[in-house]
Each structure stands twice: as C-alpha cells, then as structure tokens.
Design a protein around this motif. Structure first.
Motif, PDB file in Angstrom:
ATOM      1  N   HIS A 103       8.166  19.429 -28.479  1.00 30.47           N
ATOM      2  CA  HIS A 103       7.102  18.634 -29.093  1.00 30.47           C
ATOM      3  C   HIS A 103       6.390  17.773 -28.051  1.00 30.47           C
ATOM      4  O   HIS A 103       7.024  17.160 -27.186  1.00 30.47           O
ATOM      5  CB  HIS A 103       7.661  17.723 -30.179  1.00 30.47           C
ATOM      6  CG  HIS A 103       6.655  16.736 -30.698  1.00 30.47           C
ATOM      7  ND1 HIS A 103       5.613  17.096 -31.516  1.00 30.47           N
ATOM      8  CD2 HIS A 103       6.525  15.401 -30.486  1.00 30.47           C
ATOM      9  CE1 HIS A 103       4.889  16.024 -31.793  1.00 30.47           C
ATOM     10  NE2 HIS A 103       5.419  14.988 -31.185  1.00 30.47           N
TER      11      HIS A 103
ATOM     12  N   MET B 189      -4.321  23.983 -30.174  1.00 32.54           N
ATOM     13  CA  MET B 189      -5.078  23.041 -30.996  1.00 32.54           C
ATOM     14  C   MET B 189      -6.471  22.786 -30.438  1.00 32.54           C
ATOM     15  O   MET B 189      -7.403  22.475 -31.181  1.00 32.54           O
ATOM     16  CB  MET B 189      -4.305  21.730 -31.151  1.00 32.54           C
ATOM     17  CG  MET B 189      -3.137  21.808 -32.139  1.00 32.54           C
ATOM     18  SD  MET B 189      -3.611  22.511 -33.742  1.00 32.54           S
ATOM     19  CE  MET B 189      -4.960  21.434 -34.205  1.00 32.54           C
TER      20      MET B 189
ATOM     21  N   ASP C 106       3.357  14.734 -28.026  1.00 37.85           N
ATOM     22  CA  ASP C 106       2.627  13.835 -28.916  1.00 37.85           C
ATOM     23  C   ASP C 106       1.150  13.785 -28.531  1.00 37.85           C
ATOM     24  O   ASP C 106       0.793  13.302 -27.464  1.00 37.85           O
ATOM     25  CB  ASP C 106       3.233  12.430 -28.852  1.00 37.85           C
ATOM     26  CG  ASP C 106       2.629  11.497 -29.895  1.00 37.85           C
ATOM     27  OD1 ASP C 106       2.066  12.004 -30.886  1.00 37.85           O
ATOM     28  OD2 ASP C 106       2.724  10.272 -29.710  1.00 37.85           O
TER      29      ASP C 106
ATOM     30  N   ASP D 162       1.076  24.179 -27.294  1.00 35.99           N
ATOM     31  CA  ASP D 162       0.705  23.619 -28.594  1.00 35.99           C
ATOM     32  C   ASP D 162      -0.678  22.959 -28.491  1.00 35.99           C
ATOM     33  O   ASP D 162      -1.592  23.224 -29.296  1.00 35.99           O
ATOM     34  CB  ASP D 162       1.762  22.597 -29.016  1.00 35.99           C
ATOM     35  CG  ASP D 162       1.574  22.060 -30.429  1.00 35.99           C
ATOM     36  OD1 ASP D 162       0.499  22.237 -31.013  1.00 35.99           O
ATOM     37  OD2 ASP D 162       2.532  21.433 -30.941  1.00 35.99           O
ATOM     38  N   GLU D 163      -0.855  22.109 -27.479  1.00 36.84           N
ATOM     39  CA  GLU D 163      -2.140  21.427 -27.307  1.00 36.84           C
ATOM     40  C   GLU D 163      -3.257  22.416 -26.993  1.00 36.84           C
ATOM     41  O   GLU D 163      -4.397  22.268 -27.468  1.00 36.84           O
ATOM     42  CB  GLU D 163      -2.030  20.385 -26.189  1.00 36.84           C
ATOM     43  CG  GLU D 163      -3.270  19.507 -26.065  1.00 36.84           C
ATOM     44  CD  GLU D 163      -3.051  18.333 -25.139  1.00 36.84           C
ATOM     45  OE1 GLU D 163      -3.898  17.415 -25.154  1.00 36.84           O
ATOM     46  OE2 GLU D 163      -2.033  18.312 -24.398  1.00 36.84           O
TER      47      GLU D 163
ATOM     48  N   ASP E  18      -3.107  13.868 -30.516  1.00 36.66           N
ATOM     49  CA  ASP E  18      -3.894  13.800 -31.753  1.00 36.66           C
ATOM     50  C   ASP E  18      -5.347  14.094 -31.395  1.00 36.66           C
ATOM     51  O   ASP E  18      -6.164  13.181 -31.262  1.00 36.66           O
ATOM     52  CB  ASP E  18      -3.733  12.416 -32.395  1.00 36.66           C
ATOM     53  CG  ASP E  18      -4.478  12.282 -33.719  1.00 36.66           C
ATOM     54  OD1 ASP E  18      -4.913  13.317 -34.269  1.00 36.66           O
ATOM     55  OD2 ASP E  18      -4.629  11.144 -34.200  1.00 36.66           O
TER      56      ASP E  18
ATOM     57  N   THR F 167      -0.132  16.156 -36.586  1.00 36.49           N
ATOM     58  CA  THR F 167      -1.247  16.311 -35.644  1.00 36.49           C
ATOM     59  C   THR F 167      -0.960  17.423 -34.640  1.00 36.49           C
ATOM     60  O   THR F 167      -1.833  17.793 -33.865  1.00 36.49           O
ATOM     61  CB  THR F 167      -1.498  15.004 -34.873  1.00 36.49           C
ATOM     62  OG1 THR F 167      -0.349  14.685 -34.075  1.00 36.49           O
ATOM     63  CG2 THR F 167      -1.781  13.853 -35.821  1.00 36.49           C
ATOM     64  N   THR F 168       0.273  17.941 -34.652  1.00 35.13           N
ATOM     65  CA  THR F 168       0.679  18.993 -33.723  1.00 35.13           C
ATOM     66  C   THR F 168       1.321  20.133 -34.511  1.00 35.13           C
ATOM     67  O   THR F 168       1.682  19.980 -35.675  1.00 35.13           O
ATOM     68  CB  THR F 168       1.696  18.457 -32.701  1.00 35.13           C
ATOM     69  OG1 THR F 168       2.894  18.071 -33.399  1.00 35.13           O
ATOM     70  CG2 THR F 168       1.150  17.254 -31.960  1.00 35.13           C
TER      71      THR F 168
END
Length: 587
Positions: A392, A544, A394, A540-541, A396, A382-383
């Motif tokens: 990382h 996304m 977490d 990362d987020e 989704d 999801t990442t």
C-alpha cells in the motif's frame, strides 16, 4: 478474493524462504463495549501470519475456550453458493462455508486469540521449497479419508491440480495454470495425460514452477485448491455435490433455499489442525436480505439464537441502533477488511483518460458512505491496494479527502478539455434496495459534473458473468477485489495485467498499457520484499493516473449473530468468519 464475487510472486511482499508474512487484515474489534466509534482503516495494523512447523500442522485444532460439542448452527444469508467444485470456487463467502467439507494441502490455523498460522492441512507441513522457490514439495498425511471411508491419496492431489486445466473450469483462481512449467499447453487429465511439472513419489507431490514463487504455499491454501477425489470426479456435475474429507458432509441441498451439513464419521480430528467441529449439524438458509437478518438477530428468538451470517452484515438501516447498544454490539464481530471496492471503468469504451479522470473527480464519496451506513461500515478509498495490504502507498490523486462530496468543477473542466461535455456513461450495479439509493447519488453527482449518466441495476446472480464479458455494454460497473494472500501482486497482477484480459477474466477495465505491464513484470521478479512492496505501491499510483477505476471504499465488516453462538472468530487468512471454530452454546 472478496465476498463480492472472487478475489487473485518471488517477491510480492515475501522474501524467498521467509517465515512470516503480513496479513491483509487487521485484528478485529469484537465489539464488547458500547462505543460507536468506527475503527480506522488507515491506522489499522496488519496481523502477522507465520509459516508453521510440522508440529503446528498436527491435529487436533486448538480448543476454543468454553466451547461445547453438539447442537445445530444455522445461517441467514442473501444468496446460495454459486460454486462448490473447488476448481470453480472463487468467493470468500463460498470459501467460508466450504472449510467445513473441503480440505487442501495447506490452510490457516487460528489460535484462541485469533492469531493465524499457515500450516499443513492435508499435508504434513506447510511445504518445502528448493531451487530458490521454483520447486515445492508436500507430503500427504496418513489416515485422511473421504466420506465413503476410502483413503485420500496422492493421486487425488495430483488429479486436483491437473483438472484445473480442463476446459469446463472457467471460474476459479488460475495461478497454477500460469505458474507451472508446461501449463500453457496442458489440457487436463481426462485424456489420460499427466502434467510433467507435477510429480508424485510415494506420498509426496512436487510442483515445478517457471519462476520462483516464495509464497506458493500460501497460494495452495486458497479454498479453490481443495482436494477432489479422482474416482468420484463427475466433471461439471461435481459442482453441485462435492465429496468431503473434512468434518462435515452435505446431507441435503435445495438450490436457492438452503443446505444441511452433518458429521462425516470418517474424519479424524488428529489429522486436522484447523477445524474443531463442535456442532452436530449446520443448516444454511438462503434468501434473506441484510435488513431481514439484522431484525431477526435483534429479536434473538428461537433458532435465531443459534444463527450467524457469513455474507450478510448489519444492515445500514440498523447500524446506529445495533452499534450504539452495548447489549447488541456484544454480538457483533467487527473487522477491518482488505478489500477495495471500486467502479471499474471500461477503457475500451471510455478511451479518453481525461474523461476517466473526470469520473474520479466527480465521485460522491461522502454521499455513498452515508447510504452504506456511514463510517461505522466503510472508509473512503483513494488507492487500489488497501492500507492493510503489503504494498500500500498512501496517495489521493483526485482529492477525495479534501473534497469528499466530489469536485464537479474540476470534472467539468476536464470534460471540456477532452471535448466530451455531456458524454453518456452507462453504470452497472448489483441489484439491491441499497444499490437503488446509491444509484440516485451517483446519477446526481455525474449529472452535476457534466455527464449524462444512465444507471442500470443488474441481477446479482449474473452480474459478474455480464461484466466479465469483453463486449459488455457498460462504461462503469461496481466491482471489488481483496488479495488472495497478503501481497500487492495478488491485488494488481490479476486485475490490471493485460495478459488477464479475457472473457470471464477479472481485468474488468480491460486495461492494456505497456508501461503498467512492464512494471508488473519487474515487481513480480524482485527478490527483495521491501523493494517489491514499494514497486507495487508505485504501480497502484500509475494505474490511478490512468484512471482505470474509481476507488470507492474499504469495508468495515460488522457480522451479527445470535446470543447462543460461541467461538465467533475472524479467519484473517481466508478473510471471513472461521466457521470451523463456532459452537452452539447450551442454555
């Protein structure tokens, strides 16, 4: 880097002067039990990679319990090596093989339990940083020689790094070109000029960087920075037959079919802390699909008993059979990997963020996992940054955990809002039998979500060359990235910084977003390791939210081998089997 093709700091998870760094890989499950329970990617623990001392950097390498010298080790894999010139080498598959005949300044020393330490390989230690990490020095060991008996010199080391700037070098890692002072204007050594930011004195080489990079010594451990002899540099031709200063040399090679390595009699074990060099010979065999190699390992006949694979894993069609049979499973090295495989979305062609978000919601994660062999071989991602990599976070955003079959209704709604219902999406995948099955699931899911999908199978040998072109004709394409060393920087910067958009580059989505670039720049110079790691997770987020890719899966590697191959240990620094530790067991 990842075996899929290729893989890319003050502060990317390592503080300046730090002595340890989290590895991007967990310790593996050797598979000695009959349990068919898959290891958890989400719960896997990152191993530590310490920076060793000068004493740690001396040879010989730690012995493998029960190992014997002699015999031949064979391999069975799908494809030949694309590149052997270190400057062009950027896949972990090629890197795993090259450790037998190429050496660099630093490398990863592995103990009997798989513990990993960064040490000097050709260098006397893992390097000395000054000026807050902007200057790095390495001293060359005595008595290291090329296969012709000549000495490896400090001029060879300088030549190795200067030739990275030559115009024919287009495929390998490019950190030095961006990090070294004056690298933006230097054109390589073939015109007779040195790069001023690389200095040599006696047997010491010094690198002067534009910015502090606390893990420069990890960077030079990459297989792509193995040493090339100045005297024997044949430019483009060097890619076919590099000279060895390691335990083995290339005796023969048949392109597309195989290669044979024999002992380099000028290698001195006392200079080498990494490689044990037990077998007399390695015979590499190419052209075998995973199902064929898996069936041969199951049968375990003749030379196949002395055979392993570095790229091929247990075939999806056989994974239940192999992993639930205690006798067979004993011969499988299972390892959670740091790579994230994703489908890059070409943002130059798919410009509407709502359309890209719709692709994420529509994705058939569960169906694809089952085709690839189920939870024994992959975990849904999801990442972009793997759970095993520092940085990382977490999250989704597209509900893959709650709706693993996809959410076609949400996707349809977004397409309708964008006025793009029925939009044609051209998807490229590497050609294989398994990819054909995955293509059916992707096409079905995207059609159900309101797209008009066209899935194209592209030849493996040219796939990354095609998707790396800025004017490629694909809207989405399968790709994958594992960090070149354990840090969020090594996942995000090469693949999503707009400065990396170029023909042959790996910013495959061609993402050009000012806010992302600004965040990457800030995280790169953040001196606090914990703060930097959090910043990379936030980036990362952010990426996304822009839906530049569809995260697909994190792999769980299942490496099968014959019954008479010993010393099969995972190299968490290079993310591959440690080929320098294996041996041919006696009957």
């Amino acid at each position: 880097m990842s075996f899929s093709r290729r893989n890319f700091l003050i502060a990317t998870g390592v503080a300046a002067g730090a002595t340890t760094v989290l590895s991007a890989c967990s310790s593996g499950n050797g598979g000695g039990s009959g349990s068919n329970k898959a290891p958890s990617v989400a719960k896997a623990k990152a191993a530590t990679i310490a920076v060793g001392t000068k004493a740690d950097s001396t040879g010989p390498a730690p012995e493998v319990a029960g190992a014997v010298k002699g015999g031949t080790i064979y391999t069975l894999d799908q494809i030949d090596w694309d590149h052997l010139d270190p400057a062009q080498l950027y896949s972990s598959y090629e890197g795993a093989c090259s450790v037998l005949f190429l050496r660099g300044l630093t490398g990863y020393k592995i103990d009997s339990k798989g513990g990993t330490t960064l040490v000097g390989d050709l260098a006397t230690d893992a390097g000395t940083a000054t000026d807050g990490g902007k200057t790095w020095a390495f001293t060359l060991k005595d008595n290291v020689k090329w296969e012709d008996g000549s000495d490896v010199t400090i001029e060879d080391v300088r030549w190795t790094f200067e030739r990275l700037f030559a115009s024919f070098v287009t495929q390998g890692p490019r950190y030095p070109q961006g990090w070294l002072i004056g690298g933006d204007k230097y054109k390589g050594p073939y015109g007779g000029k040195h790069l001023d930011s690389i200095e040599v004195s006696g047997k010491t080489i010094t690198f002067k960087l534009k910015e502090a990079h606390a893990d420069f010594n990890f960077m030079v451990a990459m297989r792509g920075f193995s040493i090339v002899p100045k005297k024997h540099d044949t430019k483009e031709k060097y890619d076919k037959h590099p000279l060895s200063c390691a335990p083995y040399k290339i005796e023969s090679r048949s392109i597309g079919k195989g290669a044979t390595l024999v002992r380099n009699t000028h290698w001195v074990a006392e200079t080498d802390p990494l490689r044990n060099a037990y077998p007399d010979k390695f015979v590499f065999q190419f052209g075998f699909q995973p199902l064929a190699s898996t069936d041969r390992y199951i049968a375990d006949q003749g030379n196949d008993q002395f055979t392993l694979s570095l790229l091929n894993e247990v075939a999806p069609e056989r994974i239940q059979k192999v992993m639930t049979d205690p006798t067979l499973k004993k011969r499988v090295l299972t390892q959670v990997d740091t790579t994230c495989y994703y489908f890059a979305i070409n943002t130059k062609r798919v410009t509407d963020v709502k359309v890209r978000q719709a692709l994420n919601f529509a994705w058939p994660s569960k169906q694809l996992q089952q085709i690839r062999g189920g939870s024994l071989s992959t975990a849904t991602a999801t990442t972009i940054i793997s759970p095993l990599t520092p940085g990382h976070k977490d999250f989704d955003l597209y509900g893959k955990k709650t709706k693993p079959l996809g959410d076609p209704d949400k996707a349809k709604a977004l397409l309708k809002e964008a006025g793009k219902t029925g939009q044609r999406i051209v998807v490229a995948m590497q050609q294989s039998d398994n990819a054909v099955k995955q293509a059916v699931a992707i096409k079905t899911a995207l059609t159900k979500a309101g797209f008009t999908p066209v899935v194209k199978q592209v030849d493996k040998t040219s796939f990354y060359s095609q998707i790396g072109q800025l004017d490629n004709q694909y809207d989405m394409f399968a790709a994958g990235w594992g960090p070149d060393w354990p840090a969020g920087y090594a996942v995000i910067q090469p693949c999503f910084d707009s400065s990396q958009i170029a023909d042959g580059g790996v910013n495959w989505p061609q993402l050009k977003d000012a806010s992302v670039d600004k965040a990457i720049a800030a995280a790169t110079i953040e001196p606090d390791a914990k703060k930097a790691a959090k910043m990379w997770g936030d980036i990362d987020e952010q990426i996304m939210q822009l839906a530049a890719v569809v995260p697909d899966y994190n792999p769980i590697r299942n490496y099968f081998h014959g019954s008479k191959v010993g010393g099969v240990i995972y190299d968490s620094g290079n993310t591959c089997i440690a080929l320098g530790k294996v041996y041919a067991a006696q009957a």
